[in-house]
Scaffold this motif. Structure first.
Motif, PDB file in Angstrom:
ATOM      1  N   ILE A 191      35.602  38.515  19.935  1.00 35.71           N
ATOM      2  CA  ILE A 191      36.695  38.581  18.957  1.00 35.71           C
ATOM      3  C   ILE A 191      37.729  39.625  19.355  1.00 35.71           C
ATOM      4  N   GLU A 192      37.322  40.845  19.588  1.00 35.25           N
ATOM      5  CA  GLU A 192      38.243  41.892  20.016  1.00 35.25           C
ATOM      6  C   GLU A 192      38.659  41.653  21.466  1.00 35.25           C
ATOM      7  N   PRO A 193      39.832  42.144  21.872  1.00 37.44           N
ATOM      8  CA  PRO A 193      40.295  41.918  23.244  1.00 37.44           C
ATOM      9  C   PRO A 193      39.286  42.420  24.271  1.00 37.44           C
ATOM     10  N   ILE A 194      39.003  41.593  25.268  1.00 35.95           N
ATOM     11  CA  ILE A 194      38.008  41.946  26.277  1.00 35.95           C
ATOM     12  C   ILE A 194      38.285  41.173  27.556  1.00 35.95           C
ATOM     13  N   TRP A 195      37.953  41.782  28.682  1.00 35.16           N
ATOM     14  CA  TRP A 195      38.013  41.112  29.976  1.00 35.16           C
ATOM     15  C   TRP A 195      36.586  40.804  30.424  1.00 35.16           C
ATOM     16  N   ILE A 196      36.313  39.546  30.716  1.00 42.81           N
ATOM     17  CA  ILE A 196      35.055  39.161  31.353  1.00 42.81           C
ATOM     18  C   ILE A 196      35.350  39.030  32.840  1.00 42.81           C
ATOM     19  N   ILE A 197      34.624  39.773  33.656  1.00 39.74           N
ATOM     20  CA  ILE A 197      34.937  39.816  35.085  1.00 39.74           C
ATOM     21  C   ILE A 197      33.728  39.402  35.926  1.00 39.74           C
ATOM     22  N   ASP A 198      33.999  39.068  37.172  1.00 45.09           N
ATOM     23  CA  ASP A 198      32.994  38.744  38.190  1.00 45.09           C
ATOM     24  C   ASP A 198      32.253  37.453  37.849  1.00 45.09           C
ATOM     25  N   TYR A 199      32.748  36.359  38.409  1.00 44.95           N
ATOM     26  CA  TYR A 199      32.256  35.014  38.122  1.00 44.95           C
ATOM     27  C   TYR A 199      31.494  34.466  39.320  1.00 44.95           C
ATOM     28  N   PRO A 200      30.619  33.478  39.087  1.00 47.22           N
ATOM     29  CA  PRO A 200      29.926  32.843  40.217  1.00 47.22           C
ATOM     30  C   PRO A 200      30.942  32.185  41.160  1.00 47.22           C
ATOM     31  N   GLU A 201      30.714  32.312  42.463  1.00 52.57           N
ATOM     32  CA  GLU A 201      31.664  31.732  43.414  1.00 52.57           C
ATOM     33  C   GLU A 201      31.696  30.214  43.333  1.00 52.57           C
ATOM     34  N   ASP A 202      30.633  29.595  42.828  1.00 55.43           N
ATOM     35  CA  ASP A 202      30.552  28.127  42.753  1.00 55.43           C
ATOM     36  C   ASP A 202      31.614  27.537  41.839  1.00 55.43           C
ATOM     37  N   VAL A 203      32.119  28.329  40.859  1.00 52.41           N
ATOM     38  CA  VAL A 203      33.088  27.794  39.895  1.00 52.41           C
ATOM     39  C   VAL A 203      34.463  28.438  40.074  1.00 52.41           C
ATOM     40  N   SER A 204      34.667  29.142  41.173  1.00 47.54           N
ATOM     41  CA  SER A 204      35.918  29.879  41.378  1.00 47.54           C
ATOM     42  C   SER A 204      36.391  29.727  42.825  1.00 47.54           C
ATOM     43  N   PRO A 205      36.802  28.529  43.217  1.00 44.86           N
ATOM     44  CA  PRO A 205      37.089  28.271  44.635  1.00 44.86           C
ATOM     45  C   PRO A 205      38.301  29.003  45.188  1.00 44.86           C
ATOM     46  N   LEU A 206      39.214  29.471  44.365  1.00 48.44           N
ATOM     47  CA  LEU A 206      40.431  30.108  44.861  1.00 48.44           C
ATOM     48  C   LEU A 206      40.331  31.631  44.878  1.00 48.44           C
ATOM     49  N   SER A 207      39.178  32.165  44.484  1.00 44.05           N
ATOM     50  CA  SER A 207      39.038  33.611  44.326  1.00 44.05           C
ATOM     51  C   SER A 207      38.424  34.253  45.569  1.00 44.05           C
ATOM     52  N   LYS A 208      38.774  35.510  45.792  1.00 45.89           N
ATOM     53  CA  LYS A 208      38.227  36.273  46.904  1.00 45.89           C
ATOM     54  C   LYS A 208      36.793  36.690  46.571  1.00 45.89           C
ATOM     55  N   ASN A 209      35.904  36.631  47.555  1.00 46.50           N
ATOM     56  CA  ASN A 209      34.518  37.045  47.346  1.00 46.50           C
ATOM     57  C   ASN A 209      34.453  38.490  46.862  1.00 46.50           C
ATOM     58  N   ARG A 239      33.627  42.234  46.532  1.00 50.74           N
ATOM     59  CA  ARG A 239      33.485  43.181  47.645  1.00 50.74           C
ATOM     60  C   ARG A 239      32.094  43.800  47.738  1.00 50.74           C
ATOM     61  N   SER A 240      31.269  43.664  46.681  1.00 50.19           N
ATOM     62  CA  SER A 240      29.926  44.277  46.736  1.00 50.19           C
ATOM     63  C   SER A 240      28.810  43.396  46.198  1.00 50.19           C
ATOM     64  N   LYS A 241      29.139  42.192  45.682  1.00 51.50           N
ATOM     65  CA  LYS A 241      28.088  41.336  45.103  1.00 51.50           C
ATOM     66  C   LYS A 241      28.144  39.948  45.734  1.00 51.50           C
ATOM     67  N   PRO A 242      27.300  39.663  46.693  1.00 54.43           N
ATOM     68  CA  PRO A 242      27.280  38.330  47.319  1.00 54.43           C
ATOM     69  C   PRO A 242      27.022  37.236  46.279  1.00 54.43           C
ATOM     70  N   GLY A 243      27.722  36.105  46.424  1.00 55.78           N
ATOM     71  CA  GLY A 243      27.548  34.990  45.499  1.00 55.78           C
ATOM     72  C   GLY A 243      28.456  35.073  44.280  1.00 55.78           C
ATOM     73  N   TRP A 244      29.202  36.167  44.151  1.00 55.24           N
ATOM     74  CA  TRP A 244      30.112  36.353  43.028  1.00 55.24           C
ATOM     75  C   TRP A 244      31.521  36.601  43.570  1.00 55.24           C
ATOM     76  N   VAL A 245      32.523  36.391  42.692  1.00 46.89           N
ATOM     77  CA  VAL A 245      33.918  36.574  43.122  1.00 46.89           C
ATOM     78  C   VAL A 245      34.647  37.490  42.151  1.00 46.89           C
ATOM     79  N   GLU A 246      35.803  37.969  42.593  1.00 49.85           N
ATOM     80  CA  GLU A 246      36.614  38.882  41.794  1.00 49.85           C
ATOM     81  C   GLU A 246      37.573  38.078  40.919  1.00 49.85           C
ATOM     82  N   ARG A 247      37.020  37.571  39.864  1.00 52.16           N
ATOM     83  CA  ARG A 247      37.759  36.736  38.919  1.00 52.16           C
ATOM     84  C   ARG A 247      37.605  37.312  37.525  1.00 52.16           C
TER      85      ARG A 247
END
Length: 407
Positions: free
Chosen positions: A361-379, A381-389
């Motif tokens: 409800i309150e403003p929030i950023w959800i970050i770091d998504y699985p790479e399988d659902v984020s094809p345009l995002s950069k991997n 930098r420290s978590k394999p299998g996740w992207v900076e989204r």
């Protein structure tokens, strides 16, 4: 003959009568000197204004009408002894819905109502259709969306929503321009569609003998501008997606995208958060806003929490270390529909979409998504299998998304 047909026939006869007496019911122009909200502040002065009639009633030697334009409403107080017998008699040719120009003096009636006493009135457009009754408004949802002009005429809150949208776009530009971004326009017809996962509308370019697609996103052409040497660009415009149609999805919609060279997803979140705070202050004069019955405060630093952490907090699942089998079992237990053959990352995202947004409800950023659902995002930098989204959420709904761009 129906009532509507009868009314139209009566108005057509009035139209014929207006022409018979030598008046033009559809003149080319009219010199409107004041908006109606201005005339309300000009008591004792002569004004010349115009608008649409929303009521009309006669009482012997006097008549009253409500005249509206986009700024407000004022009463017209017609008097036989001011207009003269012949001109006053022709008031019977007026109908609710007609556009009329009036000249006269602004005064207060004995009842205290600010009014214009016309010395002259001019037909500007004779209406042949009856307006819905203003008191009851336009309530039928189907009619409101198919006849938006009636909705605008009869529902002031709808007009205000339109006006707010215009102001919002103006302040978006103001904010991004102030950060050194350049507004650009890119092609709507694309030889290849991309920049989003969506089904396009297809058309054919006869001159080239080539099939083309209405754009589903601005991304590909904006990135070309970055490649061409621009460092900060944005576009506000229409995108087209040949998909579902409901209260939150339209096949044709307005979107904003911006790109900044040398920036990662934390910088993009900073800019976006600043944009929302800027818009709230400009439109509401406050960082607080109301969504349904919830009061949301946009001030302060919005928290940034990983998808793994929010799912652990809300659902008790450590998705980073959970097995694919345990995630599938969770979906079965909670009736989360899957097509079959999903990867672990796709299952994580399906659980998130099903269970988490309504809690944010309150403003929030959800970050770091699985790479399988984020094809345009950069991997990441420290978590394999996740992207900076990231995705931003307010009031239980996703309001934006972005990522560190692949380069």
């Amino acid at each position: 003959m129906s009532t509507a047909q009868n009314l139209r026939e009566k108005r057509l006869k009035k139209l014929e009568k207006i022409r018979e007496i030598g008046w033009d019911p559809y003149p080319s122009s009219y010199e409107k000197k004041q908006m109606i909200n201005e005339t309300r502040e000009m008591e004792g002065k002569v004004v010349k204004t115009a608008g649409k009639l929303f009521s009309f009633r006669t009482h012997g030697n006097i008549a009253f009408a409500d005249l509206k334009d986009e700024t407000g409403k004022i009463q017209l107080f017609f008097k036989r002894d001011v207009l003269g017998d012949e001109v006053y008699k022709h008031l019977s040719l007026l109908d609710v819905g007609d556009y009329v120009g009036v000249e006269g003096t602004v005064l207060k009636t004995t009842a205290g109502e600010i009014s214009i006493v016309p010395t002259k009135y001019t037909f500007l457009s004779k209406s042949l259709q009856q307006l819905p009754h203003e008191w009851f408004g336009l309530k039928d949802t189907e009619q409101r969306f198919r006849q938006r002009y009636l909705d605008l005429l009869l529902n002031p809150d709808v007009r205000e929503r339109f006006n707010t949208r215009t102001r919002l776009l103006r302040h978006m530009r103001e904010y991004l321009d102030g950060l050194g971004f350049w507004e650009v326009e890119t092609p709507i017809f694309h030889p290849q569609y991309g920049g989003a996962n969506a089904k396009p509308f297809t058309t054919h370019y006869n001159a080239l003998g080539q099939d083309m697609y209405l754009r589903i996103a601005f991304e590909l052409y904006l990135k070309r501008l970055i490649s061409g040497g621009y460092e900060r660009v944005y576009e506000i415009g229409r995108d087209f997606r040949n998909e579902g149609f409901d209260r939150s999805h339209s096949p044709e919609f307005t979107m904003i995208e911006w790109y900044e060279a040398y920036a990662d997803y934390h910088r993009v979140m900073d800019v976006t958060e600043g944009l929302f705070k800027h818009l709230a202050q400009k439109l509401n004069g406050s960082s607080k806003m109301k969504i349904d019955e919830k009061e949301i405060d946009l001030s302060g630093k919005w928290p940034r929490i990983t998808m793994n952490d929010i799912m652990k907090k809300e659902l008790g699942i450590e998705v980073e270390t959970a097995s694919q089998e345990s995630l599938l079992a969770y979906c079965t237990e909670h009736s989360i529909g899957l097509i079959g053959g999903e990867t672990k990352g796709q299952i994580i995202f399906a659980i998130f979409e099903h269970s988490i947004p309504e809690k944010l409800i309150e403003p929030i950023w959800i970050i770091d998504y699985p790479e399988d659902v984020s094809p345009l995002s950069k991997n990441h930098r420290s978590k394999p299998g996740w992207v900076e989204r990231f995705e931003g959420y307010i009031g239980g709904k996703e309001i934006c998304d972005g990522w560190s761009e692949l380069t």
